[in-house]
Design a protein around this motif. Structure first.
Motif, PDB file in Angstrom:
ATOM      1  N   GLU A  89       0.811  -1.223   0.000  1.00 47.81           N
ATOM      2  CA  GLU A  89       0.000   0.000   0.000  1.00 47.81           C
ATOM      3  C   GLU A  89       0.842   1.270   0.000  1.00 47.81           C
ATOM      4  O   GLU A  89       0.353   2.329  -0.367  1.00 47.81           O
ATOM      5  N   LEU A  90       2.101   1.182   0.407  1.00 44.33           N
ATOM      6  CA  LEU A  90       2.991   2.348   0.418  1.00 44.33           C
ATOM      7  C   LEU A  90       3.550   2.685  -0.961  1.00 44.33           C
ATOM      8  O   LEU A  90       3.956   3.819  -1.203  1.00 44.33           O
ATOM      9  N   ILE A  91       3.597   1.718  -1.855  1.00 38.89           N
ATOM     10  CA  ILE A  91       4.221   1.915  -3.162  1.00 38.89           C
ATOM     11  C   ILE A  91       3.398   2.931  -3.957  1.00 38.89           C
ATOM     12  O   ILE A  91       2.206   2.744  -4.160  1.00 38.89           O
ATOM     13  N   PRO A  92       4.040   4.008  -4.398  1.00 31.14           N
ATOM     14  CA  PRO A  92       3.301   5.048  -5.125  1.00 31.14           C
ATOM     15  C   PRO A  92       2.801   4.572  -6.493  1.00 31.14           C
ATOM     16  O   PRO A  92       3.379   3.659  -7.084  1.00 31.14           O
ATOM     17  N   GLU A  93       1.768   5.220  -6.991  1.00 25.57           N
ATOM     18  CA  GLU A  93       1.283   4.951  -8.340  1.00 25.57           C
ATOM     19  C   GLU A  93       2.430   5.121  -9.321  1.00 25.57           C
ATOM     20  O   GLU A  93       3.247   6.032  -9.190  1.00 25.57           O
ATOM     21  N   GLY A  94       2.468   4.236 -10.305  1.00 25.73           N
ATOM     22  CA  GLY A  94       3.489   4.327 -11.339  1.00 25.73           C
ATOM     23  C   GLY A  94       4.826   3.746 -10.947  1.00 25.73           C
ATOM     24  O   GLY A  94       5.783   3.814 -11.716  1.00 25.73           O
ATOM     25  N   ARG A  95       4.930   3.170  -9.762  1.00 30.20           N
ATOM     26  CA  ARG A  95       6.182   2.588  -9.280  1.00 30.20           C
ATOM     27  C   ARG A  95       5.927   1.153  -8.849  1.00 30.20           C
ATOM     28  O   ARG A  95       4.782   0.758  -8.605  1.00 30.20           O
ATOM     29  N   VAL A  96       6.990   0.355  -8.735  1.00 28.16           N
ATOM     30  CA  VAL A  96       6.876  -1.041  -8.330  1.00 28.16           C
ATOM     31  C   VAL A  96       8.011  -1.414  -7.375  1.00 28.16           C
ATOM     32  O   VAL A  96       9.035  -0.743  -7.330  1.00 28.16           O
ATOM     33  N   MET A  97       7.785  -2.485  -6.636  1.00 28.23           N
ATOM     34  CA  MET A  97       8.830  -3.145  -5.853  1.00 28.23           C
ATOM     35  C   MET A  97       8.775  -4.621  -6.207  1.00 28.23           C
ATOM     36  O   MET A  97       7.689  -5.154  -6.463  1.00 28.23           O
ATOM     37  N   THR A  98       9.922  -5.276  -6.208  1.00 29.83           N
ATOM     38  CA  THR A  98       9.937  -6.710  -6.457  1.00 29.83           C
ATOM     39  C   THR A  98       9.571  -7.440  -5.172  1.00 29.83           C
ATOM     40  O   THR A  98       9.601  -6.878  -4.078  1.00 29.83           O
ATOM     41  N   TYR A  99       9.251  -8.721  -5.321  1.00 28.18           N
ATOM     42  CA  TYR A  99       8.970  -9.541  -4.148  1.00 28.18           C
ATOM     43  C   TYR A  99      10.167  -9.509  -3.200  1.00 28.18           C
ATOM     44  O   TYR A  99      10.016  -9.386  -1.986  1.00 28.18           O
ATOM     45  N   GLY A 100      11.362  -9.589  -3.764  1.00 28.57           N
ATOM     46  CA  GLY A 100      12.578  -9.535  -2.953  1.00 28.57           C
ATOM     47  C   GLY A 100      12.777  -8.185  -2.289  1.00 28.57           C
ATOM     48  O   GLY A 100      13.252  -8.111  -1.154  1.00 28.57           O
ATOM     49  N   ASP A 101      12.425  -7.101  -2.980  1.00 28.87           N
ATOM     50  CA  ASP A 101      12.522  -5.763  -2.390  1.00 28.87           C
ATOM     51  C   ASP A 101      11.647  -5.656  -1.145  1.00 28.87           C
ATOM     52  O   ASP A 101      12.058  -5.085  -0.129  1.00 28.87           O
ATOM     53  N   VAL A 102      10.428  -6.203  -1.239  1.00 30.63           N
ATOM     54  CA  VAL A 102       9.509  -6.139  -0.106  1.00 30.63           C
ATOM     55  C   VAL A 102      10.081  -6.925   1.068  1.00 30.63           C
ATOM     56  O   VAL A 102      10.079  -6.450   2.212  1.00 30.63           O
ATOM     57  N   ALA A 103      10.601  -8.123   0.801  1.00 28.86           N
ATOM     58  CA  ALA A 103      11.195  -8.927   1.865  1.00 28.86           C
ATOM     59  C   ALA A 103      12.383  -8.205   2.496  1.00 28.86           C
ATOM     60  O   ALA A 103      12.538  -8.191   3.723  1.00 28.86           O
ATOM     61  N   GLU A 104      13.208  -7.581   1.659  1.00 27.91           N
ATOM     62  CA  GLU A 104      14.364  -6.828   2.169  1.00 27.91           C
ATOM     63  C   GLU A 104      13.900  -5.631   3.005  1.00 27.91           C
ATOM     64  O   GLU A 104      14.463  -5.331   4.050  1.00 27.91           O
ATOM     65  N   TRP A 105      12.878  -4.934   2.542  1.00 34.08           N
ATOM     66  CA  TRP A 105      12.317  -3.786   3.257  1.00 34.08           C
ATOM     67  C   TRP A 105      11.878  -4.201   4.661  1.00 34.08           C
ATOM     68  O   TRP A 105      12.103  -3.492   5.636  1.00 34.08           O
ATOM     69  N   LEU A 106      11.254  -5.389   4.732  1.00 36.20           N
ATOM     70  CA  LEU A 106      10.765  -5.895   6.017  1.00 36.20           C
ATOM     71  C   LEU A 106      11.849  -6.562   6.843  1.00 36.20           C
ATOM     72  O   LEU A 106      11.638  -6.819   8.028  1.00 36.20           O
ATOM     73  N   ALA A 107      12.985  -6.866   6.211  1.00 41.89           N
ATOM     74  CA  ALA A 107      14.082  -7.607   6.862  1.00 41.89           C
ATOM     75  C   ALA A 107      13.566  -8.934   7.416  1.00 41.89           C
ATOM     76  O   ALA A 107      13.942  -9.373   8.494  1.00 41.89           O
ATOM     77  N   GLU A 108      12.684  -9.563   6.620  1.00 40.58           N
ATOM     78  CA  GLU A 108      12.094 -10.834   7.036  1.00 40.58           C
ATOM     79  C   GLU A 108      11.564 -11.561   5.807  1.00 40.58           C
ATOM     80  O   GLU A 108      11.031 -10.948   4.894  1.00 40.58           O
ATOM     81  N   GLY A 109      11.709 -12.877   5.795  1.00 39.76           N
ATOM     82  CA  GLY A 109      11.195 -13.675   4.698  1.00 39.76           C
ATOM     83  C   GLY A 109      12.028 -13.498   3.441  1.00 39.76           C
ATOM     84  O   GLY A 109      13.146 -12.996   3.469  1.00 39.76           O
ATOM     85  N   GLY A 110      11.457 -13.931   2.350  1.00 40.53           N
ATOM     86  CA  GLY A 110      12.124 -13.836   1.063  1.00 40.53           C
ATOM     87  C   GLY A 110      11.090 -13.644  -0.029  1.00 40.53           C
ATOM     88  O   GLY A 110       9.887 -13.544   0.242  1.00 40.53           O
ATOM     89  N   PRO A 111      11.548 -13.625  -1.287  1.00 41.59           N
ATOM     90  CA  PRO A 111      10.620 -13.390  -2.399  1.00 41.59           C
ATOM     91  C   PRO A 111       9.464 -14.389  -2.450  1.00 41.59           C
ATOM     92  O   PRO A 111       8.325 -14.005  -2.735  1.00 41.59           O
ATOM     93  N   ARG A 112       9.735 -15.638  -2.179  1.00 42.99           N
ATOM     94  CA  ARG A 112       8.662 -16.644  -2.253  1.00 42.99           C
ATOM     95  C   ARG A 112       7.601 -16.415  -1.181  1.00 42.99           C
ATOM     96  O   ARG A 112       6.406 -16.582  -1.433  1.00 42.99           O
TER      97      ARG A 112
END
Length: 131
Positions: A34-57
């Motif tokens: 929900e934080l990702i602005p319109e017109g922008r993306v994050m990868t599954y791995g980016d989200v996991a890295e952002w959270l410092a938990e889990g991984g892309p899967r």
């Protein structure tokens, strides 16, 4: 995880004993989406890295199970290919939001564009809510 089914609504699956609460990790992943602005993306791995938990899967699993009520099209594969089975719905969102795309060559199967990851990728800058 079936890639042919659309992302579900933002709710935990219910069993025979009534509704369940959304797992904490899933809630955190959806909050980042929900934080990702319109017109922008994050990868599954980016989200996991952002959270410092889990991984892309793990992030992909959360999005498949619970991501229907958040901008699921903004959490993507690192190679920029559109989510199989959801390409046309995602493409409508990308075009409406002005997300940078790389047009496909005529030899590309289906002639679908890819995300221009260099220009579309968001690093989370400018937010206070880094969890």
């Amino acid at each position: 995880m079936s890639e042919q089914n659309p992302p579900s609504e933002r709710a935990a699956p219910s069993g025979g004993d009534g509704a369940h609460e959304l797992p904490v990790y899933a809630e955190r992943v959806l909050d980042v989406a929900e934080l990702i602005p319109e017109g922008r993306v994050m990868t599954y791995g980016d989200v996991a890295e952002w959270l410092a938990e889990g991984g892309p899967r793990q992030v992909g699993r959360v999005m498949a199970l619970y991501g229907g009520a958040v901008p699921w099209w903004r959490v993507v594969r690192a190679d920029g290919h559109l989510l199989p089975g959801h390409e046309l719905r995602a493409l409508e969102h990308y075009r409406a939001e002005g997300t940078p795309l790389r047009e496909a060559s005529r030899s590309t199967e289906g002639h679908l564009p890819r995300l221009d990851m260099r220009r579309a990728r968001w690093d989370g800058g400018g937010t206070e809510a880094h969890t």
